[in-house]
Design an enzyme around this catalytic site. Structure first.
Site, PDB file in Angstrom:
ATOM      1  N   ASP A 104       2.895  -1.275  -5.250  1.00 41.35           N
ATOM      2  CA  ASP A 104       2.015  -0.203  -4.765  1.00 41.35           C
ATOM      3  C   ASP A 104       2.421   0.120  -3.333  1.00 41.35           C
ATOM      4  O   ASP A 104       3.555  -0.140  -2.955  1.00 41.35           O
ATOM      5  CB  ASP A 104       0.540  -0.612  -4.892  1.00 41.35           C
ATOM      6  N   HIS A 119       5.138   2.081  -3.529  1.00 39.04           N
ATOM      7  CA  HIS A 119       4.769   3.490  -3.399  1.00 39.04           C
ATOM      8  C   HIS A 119       5.037   4.047  -2.006  1.00 39.04           C
ATOM      9  O   HIS A 119       4.529   5.116  -1.671  1.00 39.04           O
ATOM     10  CB  HIS A 119       3.299   3.681  -3.769  1.00 39.04           C
TER      11      HIS A 119
END
Length: 492
Positions: free
Chosen positions: A334, A356
């Protein structure tokens, strides 16, 4: 049978003497550190024959308050080797190190042989004391600071007493049982905590449980070479993270109410969901960390073919000011870094893999929804969904301004190279931007790299809610279908 241990971290042994003022007094300290010079001096010095300080070495004199009484007492300490009777502590789990060294500002560790005094209380209530050599981590000459007591803790139960009473705490091979937080919230001002060996945790299926919590002022948290902090993530990973599935600790390492402090040189692996939550800090520097959640890339029996780890943010930063994150390596699934509120934040020298990217947001719907003055610089984002991202929540309010991405290298990015979107929801974007969160004064300088798929640029702003975006030396290639509704000139 209960037992404990008292480690004296300096040689020769200083036992059974009238140590000036306290075990950590600088007079006794300088004698132990400069034992050769002190031994030569003490061979001819006694209080009965020397009543003046003329001719006394300055290093000894200044550290002994220019008093012959202290000089004499320290000489007695240096030459005494008798071991006193030591009362048995009630705790069986701690090893206390008495040291004249101080709270470190930088750490270089070596292994040396010190003497350990083992205290065992027999069934007859008599106290037996034996002395044996043992290898323990001790500070090298760069271990400097303001003095105090150093404690080595080898069992979880002793952590609270060490936090309350010790200036420097070495946590060695700690196992924290289920529902047991390594609670470092009561640290003394100027304290240092050093992780050694492998730190592990029992299973705790509770989203409100925080495995490690730290706070304090002028505190240093660090680790010796070869240490590992293992978050036991495989016991929880189900491909859903904090979005569902089984209960699991939501934030692994919580840093809050921490001021003028440093966290450095930690190696953390296999955290359950989010790794660091940085909250309500001021003048905190985090440097030289390795966060390795690569084991969570693989699917497991619960994740339906997806990576088992999910929502595994490296750093979530909120309500903090003058915060620096630097020279840190993150492999996760993430956000590498996500800033949701705060001012004057610098993120520099990052290596982000698999997640991410470098993010502002999501912004809106929280107690604090203002981000002002964030710089991401000199960093790499590799094999990740996004490179540089600003995301604001649909239908919420807030403000984001004075944001700078500079010298960011992207490689193998799958979704967006540069992404600014005002339609964000955790379950997925709506495609309809709202303008309750304003975004202003955003600069991208020398952001370059390649996409494996997706869009090089995606900017979706609400009506009049974005202003003053600057693109300088920006070049991202390999994607297609770029879309930018701001600025009016289109995508870079």
């Amino acid at each position: 049978m209960k037992r404990s241990a008292l480690i004296l971290s300096f040689l020769p042994l200083v036992f059974g003497c009238d140590n000036p003022k306290s075990p950590g007094h600088s007079c006794a300290s300088v004698y132990s550190v400069s034992s050769a010079a002190a031994s030569s001096f003490c061979a001819t010095f006694t209080a009965s024959t020397v009543t003046a300080t003329t001719g006394v070495p300055e290093a000894l004199l200044s550290n002994c308050d220019y008093k012959t009484k202290h000089l004499s007492s320290a000489c007695s300490c240096l030459g005494t080797a008798a071991v006193p009777t030591v009362a048995t502590p009630s705790s069986v789990s701690s090893v206390y190190i008495t040291s004249a060294t101080a709270t470190p500002t930088s750490f270089t560790f070596k292994t040396s042989t010190a003497h350990i005094v083992k205290v065992a209380k027999a069934a007859t209530s008599s106290t037996a004391v034996v002395t044996t050599p043992v290898s323990v981590p001790t500070a090298s000459s760069s271990f400097t600071g303001n003095g105090g007591t150093t404690c080595t803790v080898t069992e979880y139960a002793a952590i609270s007493s060490a936090v309350a009473s010790c200036s420097n705490i070495l946590l060695s091979d700690i196992y924290a049982p289920p529902s047991s937080t390594i609670d470092l919230q009561g640290l003394q001002t100027g304290a240092a905590v050093i992780f050694a060996g492998k730190t592990t945790f029992g299973d705790t299926a509770d989203s409100d449980f925080d495995p490690i919590v730290v706070s304090g002022t002028s505190v240093t948290i660090t680790g010796v070479e070869g240490h590992v902090i293992d978050g036991n993530g495989a016991a929880y990973w189900d491909g859903q993270g904090s979005n569902g599935g089984s209960d699991k600790p939501d934030h692994f390492f919580v840093v809050k109410d921490m001021y003028n402090s440093r966290i450095e040189n930690l190696y953390i692996q296999n955290w359950p969901v989010h790794c660091f939550e940085i909250e309500s800090t001021e003048h905190l520097t985090v440097s030289g960390l390795t966060l390795n959640n690569s084991a969570g890339d693989a699917a497991n029996s619960k994740s339906d073919g997806d990576p088992a780890a999910h929502n595994s943010d490296g750093f979530d930063i909120k309500e903090s000011s003058y915060f620096t994150l630097e020279n840190t390596w993150v492999h996760n699934q993430d956000d590498c870094v996500a800033v949701t509120s705060g001012t004057d934040i610098v993120v520099d020298g990052m290596y982000c893999y698999g997640g991410h990217g470098l993010s502002i947001g999501s912004i809106g719907g929280k107690s604090d929804n203002t981000v002002n003055g964030v710089t991401f610089s000199n960093s790499q984002v590799i094999s990740s969904q996004n490179g540089c991202r600003i995301k604001t929540n649909s239908g919420e309010t807030g403000e984001v301004y004075n944001i700078r991405y500079e010298n960011i290298t992207l490689s193998d990015i799958s979704d967006y190279g540069i992404d600014v979107q005002q339609d964000y929801l955790n379950g997925g974007p709506t495609g309809e931007p709202t303008n309750g969160v304003t975004i202003a004064n955003v600069t991208f300088v020398d952001v370059t790299g390649t996409m494996s798929d997706g869009k090089d640029y995606y900017i979706l702003c609400g009506d009049d809610s974005c202003s003053n975006f600057v693109f300088d030396g920006v070049s991202i290639t390999g994607g297609s279908g770029d879309s930018c509704n701001y600025p009016s000139t289109g995508c870079p």
